[in-house]
Design an enzyme around this catalytic site. Structure first.
Site: not given
Ligand code: ASP
Length: 348
Positions: A27, A74, A108
């Protein structure tokens, strides 16, 4: 891998600490069509160089060279991304004694798994700092730019040296072993249950109140293969369906994490499935789904071929198991690596 750089000199002309920024997506590199969109956006679309340019204040902190390892959500990170990330960090630290540290931008959702993987593999006192964001870069009050700035602050600080792999989110500095994502929304979505953050970072500087004490790097010499072992996680609940466990055993998985209820309690159905299994047993860790607190050794563990995961969450127990299987460890060797497990000797 593409390279991009920001200025290597401060305004006064004095040289700045040099950092490597490895971008993997998430994100923090996400964008929506509307500034108020917090849930509907594309993660992993902004390139490493653009991330750097979006925080010009970084030029006053460090000379940063950026590389793109991946640009994905991720949840879509693959073992090969991990393999390349580890190889690049090891190489950069080995060939460049003047490199001050490494910052990794990451989604995250699985950030804590990557942080723990690196903690187990990277043996160097220079800081390796992971950072993400809960709001896409396009959002009103996006948290990514300040998080990135603070991650760089930590990476160039002397306080972070020798502290192992760190995670910086929302002004908090967390240890790779303890940190976990605890909320689906909000910029303060990370915590280190039981222990709390190692410290804080703000415009007054970097403050580390507790030494991480987790500088055990058991797999520093391990070369990561192309093909990784199969290590599923099974989640416990009331009357769980033992067919998942039996299917994993029949499939010949090399490692298995059983997420018990409470302090890692398995159901009678799961215990029976393990008792009935006559084939080869994978390395198995019994973790818990509570989110904090240890799992200690249980009476039936030895008989069932289980080890208690101690303080590790199921997802971190799995990372440890992946590496243990790759390194060919047996149960006794694995036991030595488990943080806080009370197991009677006769149980092994
Ligand atoms: N969808 C995102 C990820 O790549 C969530 C984030 O990064 O906050 O994990």
């Amino acid at each position: 891998m593409s390279g991009a750089s920001v200025s290597s000199l401060s305004k006064s002309g004095s040289s700045l600490p040099r950092l490597l920024l490895l971008a993997t997506g998430g994100t923090i590199a996400g964008r929506a069509s509307d500034v108020t969109s917090l849930n509907h956006y594309s993660a992993g679309v902004i390139a490493a160089e653009e991330l750097l340019q979006s925080v010009p204040q970084l030029r006053g902190l460090a000379a940063i060279e950026a590389e793109q390892i991946a640009n994905v959500d991720s949840a879509d990170l693959q073992f090969d991304h991990w393999r390349r990330l580890v190889a690049r960090i090891r190489e950069a630290l080995a060939v460049d004694p003047d490199l001050a540290g490494v910052v990794i931008t990451h989604g995250t959702n699985t950030l804590e798994e990557t942080a723990w993987l690196l903690q187990l593999l990277i043996d160097d006192p220079r800081p390796v700092v992971l950072v993400g964001a809960m709001r896409p870069a396009s959002a009103l009050s996006a948290d990514g730019p300040l998080n990135l700035f603070q991650a760089v602050q930590v990476a160039v600080s002397s306080e972070a040296r020798g502290q192992g792999v760190l995670v910086v989110m929302d002004g908090q500095i967390h240890d790779a072993r303890d940190v976990t994502k605890v909320a689906t929304q909000g910029v303060g979505a990370f915590a280190s249950p039981g222990r709390g953050p190692l410290g804080w970072v703000d415009d007054a500087g970097v403050y580390l109140s507790t030494a991480s004490g987790t500088r055990q790097v058991p797999f520093a010499e391990l070369a990561l293969p192309q093909q990784w072992p199969q290590v599923p996680i099974i989640y416990g609940c009331a009357e769980p369906e033992p067919l998942i466990l039996t299917a994993c055993l029949k499939a010949g998985v090399q490692g298995l994490v059983l997420t018990g209820t409470g302090a890692g309690q398995l159901s009678v159905g799961e215990r029976r499935a393990l008792e009935a299994w006559t084939g080869p047993r994978p390395l198995m860790l019994r973790a818990n789904r509570c989110g904090s607190g240890p799992v200690h050794g249980g009476e039936q563990d030895a008989e069932l071929g289980l080890l208690p995961a101690g303080l590790l969450s199921p997802q971190k127990a799995r990372v440890l198991l992946l590496l243990a299987v790759m390194a060919g460890l047996d149960q006794e060797q694995l036991l030595q690596l488990l943080p806080i497990t009370l197991v009677q000797d006769e149980q092994l």
